[in-house]
Design a protein around this motif. Structure first.
Motif, PDB file in Angstrom:
ATOM      1  N   VAL A   5      -4.799  -6.613  -0.994  1.00 47.24           N
ATOM      2  CA  VAL A   5      -5.204  -5.693   0.065  1.00 47.24           C
ATOM      3  C   VAL A   5      -6.667  -5.308  -0.105  1.00 47.24           C
ATOM      4  N   VAL A   6      -7.085  -5.086  -1.341  1.00 45.72           N
ATOM      5  CA  VAL A   6      -8.487  -4.743  -1.604  1.00 45.72           C
ATOM      6  C   VAL A   6      -9.401  -5.858  -1.125  1.00 45.72           C
ATOM      7  N   ARG A   7      -9.036  -7.104  -1.431  1.00 41.12           N
ATOM      8  CA  ARG A   7      -9.870  -8.234  -1.006  1.00 41.12           C
ATOM      9  C   ARG A   7      -9.916  -8.353   0.515  1.00 41.12           C
TER      10      ARG A   7
ATOM     11  N   VAL B 148       0.858  -1.199   0.000  1.00 45.10           N
ATOM     12  CA  VAL B 148       0.000   0.000   0.000  1.00 45.10           C
ATOM     13  C   VAL B 148       0.885   1.237   0.000  1.00 45.10           C
ATOM     14  N   VAL B 149       0.530   2.214  -0.822  1.00 44.31           N
ATOM     15  CA  VAL B 149       1.164   3.536  -0.777  1.00 44.31           C
ATOM     16  C   VAL B 149       0.045   4.547  -0.556  1.00 44.31           C
ATOM     17  N   TYR B 150       0.145   5.317   0.520  1.00 39.70           N
ATOM     18  CA  TYR B 150      -0.905   6.279   0.839  1.00 39.70           C
ATOM     19  C   TYR B 150      -0.354   7.697   0.878  1.00 39.70           C
ATOM     20  N   ALA B 151      -1.239   8.644   0.577  1.00 40.52           N
ATOM     21  CA  ALA B 151      -0.868  10.056   0.601  1.00 40.52           C
ATOM     22  C   ALA B 151      -1.122  10.624   1.994  1.00 40.52           C
ATOM     23  N   GLN B 152      -0.142  11.353   2.502  1.00 37.85           N
ATOM     24  CA  GLN B 152      -0.224  11.912   3.848  1.00 37.85           C
ATOM     25  C   GLN B 152      -0.261  13.432   3.753  1.00 37.85           C
ATOM     26  N   ASN B 153      -1.370  14.011   4.177  1.00 39.24           N
ATOM     27  CA  ASN B 153      -1.565  15.451   4.082  1.00 39.24           C
ATOM     28  C   ASN B 153      -0.553  16.185   4.958  1.00 39.24           C
ATOM     29  N   ASP B 154       0.217  17.091   4.348  1.00 39.40           N
ATOM     30  CA  ASP B 154       1.227  17.826   5.130  1.00 39.40           C
ATOM     31  C   ASP B 154       0.620  18.972   5.937  1.00 39.40           C
ATOM     32  N   ARG B 155      -0.681  19.277   5.719  1.00 41.50           N
ATOM     33  CA  ARG B 155      -1.409  20.294   6.484  1.00 41.50           C
ATOM     34  C   ARG B 155      -0.670  21.630   6.555  1.00 41.50           C
TER      35      ARG B 155
ATOM     36  N   GLY C   5      -5.644   9.731   4.680  1.00 37.43           N
ATOM     37  CA  GLY C   5      -7.040   9.459   4.408  1.00 37.43           C
ATOM     38  C   GLY C   5      -7.234   8.306   3.453  1.00 37.43           C
ATOM     39  N   ASP C   6      -8.232   8.430   2.583  1.00 35.10           N
ATOM     40  CA  ASP C   6      -8.550   7.369   1.627  1.00 35.10           C
ATOM     41  C   ASP C   6      -7.690   7.435   0.369  1.00 35.10           C
ATOM     42  N   PHE C   7      -7.007   8.530   0.145  1.00 30.54           N
ATOM     43  CA  PHE C   7      -6.201   8.715  -1.066  1.00 30.54           C
ATOM     44  C   PHE C   7      -4.998   7.783  -1.002  1.00 30.54           C
ATOM     45  N   ARG C   8      -5.078   6.658  -1.730  1.00 35.69           N
ATOM     46  CA  ARG C   8      -4.036   5.637  -1.669  1.00 35.69           C
ATOM     47  C   ARG C   8      -4.176   4.673  -2.834  1.00 35.69           C
ATOM     48  N   VAL C   9      -3.112   3.939  -3.104  1.00 35.36           N
ATOM     49  CA  VAL C   9      -3.134   2.876  -4.104  1.00 35.36           C
ATOM     50  C   VAL C   9      -2.699   1.594  -3.415  1.00 35.36           C
ATOM     51  N   MET C  10      -3.352   0.484  -3.747  1.00 30.94           N
ATOM     52  CA  MET C  10      -3.092  -0.783  -3.060  1.00 30.94           C
ATOM     53  C   MET C  10      -3.200  -1.942  -4.034  1.00 30.94           C
TER      54      MET C  10
ATOM     55  N   ALA D 138      -5.820  -3.628   9.028  1.00 29.02           N
ATOM     56  CA  ALA D 138      -5.585  -4.693   8.051  1.00 29.02           C
ATOM     57  C   ALA D 138      -4.096  -5.005   7.900  1.00 29.02           C
ATOM     58  N   GLY D 139      -3.251  -4.049   8.217  1.00 21.63           N
ATOM     59  CA  GLY D 139      -1.821  -4.295   8.163  1.00 21.63           C
ATOM     60  C   GLY D 139      -1.257  -4.139   6.766  1.00 21.63           C
TER      61      GLY D 139
END
Length: 327
Positions: A171-173, A124-131, A162-167, A192-193
């Motif tokens: 992982v989806v299953r 999983v690669v997720y986007a982390q908001n730098d705020r 958040g939800d902005f991510r690619v997997m 889910a790990g």
């Protein structure tokens, strides 16, 4: 016969986004072209209409091209559930989850896809908001929230992710097997790990409309996270009760000492009212908090589907297996 190429599913929930339909469809076309050129992958677009009151679904169906489908839910179930509805339809080797309000950019999406393609050990690669644009107070409240919810956990919920991510498909299953009725995706993604990596990003400005997340919605969402993944609020209230009891013992000892050794009269009414108000407030707070946990338990125990699909509108889906149409 030519070997079929791997498929990237793009999952995008939306609510009353008719004004941004054409712009978002254009962004998806550009993203599809880049994904095909760089990674040799096909793209299938899965949009989820979370009970929109406008004609967003019709506008998206007119603007989208290539392989796409729009899952229209029977009512507004919330973004967390809409993401699940989209993932239920995913059959690709990878899935990218992004918003349809154009705040999630193509550049960040390509960076995440590149990381996942080039690193087979990452799931999983997720986007982390730098705020960067968040106020100091809001940033501190966010840090406090994550500090509390991650206390005494076997896993950590990443801050500002958040939800902005690619997997990957596995992982989806795994995520679609988690059928929580009261969903807190931040916690479910972490629970889910899998091996995950963060990429910092700054959300783009909204082109049209306003955010659906008011302050009250954010507070309710935070409470949802606590009641789903943490026992810390109960422990804080319990500790407050213990401290109140200790203060009462100390005050009682003080009164006893003053009466026995100095003959000081004890003011009855003020001290009684302070004790009643303090202990009554603690009890009501604890009862309300327990009620929240009981309500979550009751919701989970009911045998209702997580969501209901009104219908599914499909574009070019040739060569793809049929998707699920229920919850």
């Amino acid at each position: 016969m030519a070997e079929s190429r791997p498929v990237l599913d793009i999952v995008a929930p939306f609510l009353n986004e008719a004004q941004s339909a054409s712009a978002f469809a254009a962004l998806l076309d550009k993203l599809e072209a880049e994904v095909s050129r760089r990674f040799g992958m096909e793209v299938h677009k899965i949009l989820v209409d979370d009970g929109s009151r406008d004609d967003g679904a019709e506008r998206f169906s007119q603007a989208l091209s290539g392989s796409w489908e729009i899952v229209r839910l029977s009512r507004n179930f919330g973004k967390e559930v809409a993401v699940l509805a989209g993932l239920d339809q995913s059959r690709g080797a990878m899935a990218l989850v992004m918003d349809a309000d154009l705040q999630h950019s193509m550049d960040t999406s390509l960076k995440m896809i590149t990381e996942l393609v080039e690193n087979p050990d990452i799931d999983v690669v997720y986007a982390q908001n730098d705020r960067r644009e968040a106020s100091w107070r809001r940033s501190q409240l966010a840090k406090l929230f994550y500090s509390l919810i991650n206390s005494s956990q076997r896993f950590d919920i990443p801050e500002n992710a958040g939800d902005f991510r690619v997997m990957r498909g596995a992982v989806v299953r795994a995520l679609t097997s988690l059928r929580d009725k009261r969903r807190f995706n931040k916690g479910l993604f972490a629970w889910a790990g899998f091996r995950q990596k963060a990429i910092a990003y700054s959300p783009e400005n909204r082109v049209t409309g306003k955010s659906k997340w008011s302050r009250l919605n954010l507070i309710a969402f935070s409470l949802e996270g606590f009641t789903s993944f943490s026992v810390i609020p109960l422990r804080i209230i319990s500790l407050s009760g213990m401290l109140a009891a200790l203060a009462g013992i100390i005050y009682g000892a003080k009164v006893f000492f003053e009466v026995m050794f100095y003959g000081i009269a004890v003011p009855g009414y003020p001290s009684l009212m302070v004790a009643v108000v303090l202990l009554g407030g603690l009890n009501l707070t604890l009862l309300g908090l327990i009620g929240e946990y009981v309500w979550v338990t009751l919701s989970e125990s009911k045998d209702r589907p997580v969501y209901i699909v009104r219908d599914v509108v499909r574009g070019d889906v040739s060569g793809r297996p049929p998707g699920a149409s229920g919850a």
